[in-house]
Design an enzyme around this catalytic site. Structure first.
Site, PDB file in Angstrom:
ATOM      1  N   ARG A  45      13.588 -77.240 -65.987  1.00  0.00           N
ATOM      2  CA  ARG A  45      15.000 -77.580 -66.229  1.00  0.00           C
ATOM      3  C   ARG A  45      15.086 -79.017 -66.703  1.00  0.00           C
ATOM      4  O   ARG A  45      14.556 -79.938 -66.070  1.00  0.00           O
ATOM      5  CB  ARG A  45      15.844 -77.382 -64.975  1.00  0.00           C
TER       6      ARG A  45
ATOM      7  N   TYR B 166      17.186 -86.625 -61.160  1.00  0.00           N
ATOM      8  CA  TYR B 166      16.153 -86.684 -60.138  1.00  0.00           C
ATOM      9  C   TYR B 166      14.856 -87.246 -60.724  1.00  0.00           C
ATOM     10  O   TYR B 166      14.818 -87.652 -61.872  1.00  0.00           O
ATOM     11  CB  TYR B 166      16.006 -85.318 -59.478  1.00  0.00           C
TER      12      TYR B 166
ATOM     13  N   GLN C 199      13.104 -73.570 -57.308  1.00  0.00           N
ATOM     14  CA  GLN C 199      13.101 -74.813 -58.077  1.00  0.00           C
ATOM     15  C   GLN C 199      12.432 -75.905 -57.243  1.00  0.00           C
ATOM     16  O   GLN C 199      12.944 -76.283 -56.186  1.00  0.00           O
ATOM     17  CB  GLN C 199      14.535 -75.224 -58.429  1.00  0.00           C
TER      18      GLN C 199
ATOM     19  N   ALA D 297      17.100 -76.583 -55.275  1.00  0.00           N
ATOM     20  CA  ALA D 297      16.123 -77.676 -55.364  1.00  0.00           C
ATOM     21  C   ALA D 297      15.429 -77.845 -54.020  1.00  0.00           C
ATOM     22  O   ALA D 297      16.055 -78.148 -53.007  1.00  0.00           O
ATOM     23  CB  ALA D 297      16.832 -78.962 -55.767  1.00  0.00           C
TER      24      ALA D 297
ATOM     25  N   PRO E 145      19.894 -72.442 -59.583  1.00  0.00           N
ATOM     26  CA  PRO E 145      19.693 -73.097 -58.283  1.00  0.00           C
ATOM     27  C   PRO E 145      20.948 -73.843 -57.854  1.00  0.00           C
ATOM     28  O   PRO E 145      21.551 -74.570 -58.654  1.00  0.00           O
ATOM     29  CB  PRO E 145      18.544 -74.075 -58.546  1.00  0.00           C
TER      30      PRO E 145
ATOM     31  N   CYS F 252      22.310 -76.215 -54.610  1.00  0.00           N
ATOM     32  CA  CYS F 252      22.033 -76.877 -53.332  1.00  0.00           C
ATOM     33  C   CYS F 252      23.048 -76.438 -52.278  1.00  0.00           C
ATOM     34  O   CYS F 252      24.254 -76.387 -52.545  1.00  0.00           O
ATOM     35  CB  CYS F 252      22.079 -78.386 -53.505  1.00  0.00           C
TER      36      CYS F 252
ATOM     37  N   ARG G  25      28.548 -71.402 -60.116  1.00  0.00           N
ATOM     38  CA  ARG G  25      29.796 -71.288 -59.358  1.00  0.00           C
ATOM     39  C   ARG G  25      30.448 -69.918 -59.507  1.00  0.00           C
ATOM     40  O   ARG G  25      31.140 -69.457 -58.590  1.00  0.00           O
ATOM     41  CB  ARG G  25      30.757 -72.403 -59.776  1.00  0.00           C
TER      42      ARG G  25
END
Length: 365
Positions: free
Chosen positions: A234, A186, A104, A62, A23, A25, A328
């Protein structure tokens, strides 16, 4: 066949290979108006390209289960049916290109209501500019962010219900795999770590109490989605800070999560505190995945500067992980899966889209 390009079955879902898209963002959803929190053409093209590039599973970023759970005002959500319908279009595109689709589900807690990373400002977005008040297990701010309010029992119950409802919408949108975000500082991670959870009730203190939220969420989601759908969690296997979570802590919570109905542990690290200390390099989080896999006796994924097919294959061959998640490297090369297969001498019949077959073999001049 290499391990990387061998299939993996979780519950009633078989994934074509073990090289997945983590995932990531994008901070690109609508931030106001009737389409708030909805994915759009950016998300469709961004995610579908990885399916064309050979990914076994593409996990969407997310996605907040409530409006106040968004990391930024531009983050997507799944708290209403309009968002569900917008995600269905993205899922269909991923499926059409040969991959399975995951999402996610997340709540950012005290790290919500922040400026997206490519904005000119940093820190918390004030209410007058579209921000909101945040919540956490304890009223302790992340450094540089606005202070959150501590959730009460009713608020915690509402969070669990929000994850359950979002899981139902995810299935109705067509997602094949669900992941719960318990990492990167989070809300679920905030409850897990003693650095952010100073409660003295049933939600704080011992590791078992601090893990209560994730376990209740796992149970609620599993009850909602039934027995066929894989459920990933996760975790940050280390807070990379004194007094924080250790791989041994996270392995124990992983065992509890598997017992509660999870199937697979996605191992990452850090993100909870600004004073974390990380030594970053190729495969730097792989030892954490290996440790959790060993202690929890559960299947895990590894992530963290994994950039070649040979590197990914070696991690699997060494028994450090069962799946490779990359982020990435997929951004640098949306056809990472096709490249990794070529590096390993693989030729999976279902990997290349038929539209791209003319490029499958480089012809000699």
């Amino acid at each position: 066949m290499s391990l990387l390009f061998s299939p993996l079955t979780l519950r009633e879902v078989t994934l074509r290979n073990r090289l997945w898209v983590a995932p990531m963002c994008q901070y690109s959803a609508s931030s106001s108006g009737p389409d708030i929190g909805q994915p759009n053409d950016w998300h469709l093209v961004h995610l579908a390209q990885f399916a064309s590039g050979g990914a076994g599973l593409v996990i969407a970023e997310a996605t907040a289960v409530v409006p106040e759970g968004r990391i930024s005002p531009q983050c997507p959500g799944l708290w209403n049916d309009e968002q569900r319908d917008a995600w269905r279009r993205v899922v269909d595109a991923i499926h059409h290109r040969g991959s399975l689709a995951g999402i996610q589900l997340a709540h950012a807690g005290r790290k919500a209501s922040t400026w997206r990373p490519f904005a000119d400002q940093h820190g918390s977005v004030p209410p007058e500019e579209g921000g909101w008040s945040t919540v956490a297990p304890s009223a302790i701010a992340y450094e540089g962010y606005a202070a959150p309010s501590a959730l009460d029992a009713e608020g915690i119950a509402a969070v669990v219900e929000a994850f359950r409802a979002a899981a139902r919408r995810a299935l109705d949108a067509g997602f094949d795999v669900l992941e719960l975000h318990g990492a990167h500082g989070y809300l679920i991670h905030q409850f897990l770590s003693p650095l952010s959870n100073e409660r003295d009730d049933q939600w704080g203190g011992s590791l078992e109490n601090r893990a209560r939220l994730i376990l209740e969420v796992v149970r609620a989601v599993r009850t909602e989605i039934g027995e066929a759908v894989p459920l990933l969690v996760r975790f940050s296997a280390s807070d990379a800070a004194p007094g924080g979570l250790t791989p041994e802590d996270v392995a124990q919570v992983s065992r509890w999560a598997i017992d509660a109905g999870a199937d697979f542990i996605d191992v990452s690290s850090a993100g909870l505190v600004a004073h974390q200390q990380l030594q970053v390099g190729p495969g730097y989080q792989v030892p954490l995945a290996a440790r959790v896999r060993e202690l929890a006796e559960a299947p895990v994924s590894a992530v963290g500067i994994i950039t070649t097919g040979a590197q990914a294959e070696q991690i699997l061959q060494d028994g450090h992980a069962d799946v490779i998640l990359a982020a990435r490297e997929w951004l640098r090369d949306p056809h990472f899966g096709l490249r990794a297969a070529a590096e390993l001498g693989e030729d999976p019949a279902d990997l290349w889209p038929p539209q791209y077959l003319r490029a499958h073999r480089v012809r000699k001049a």
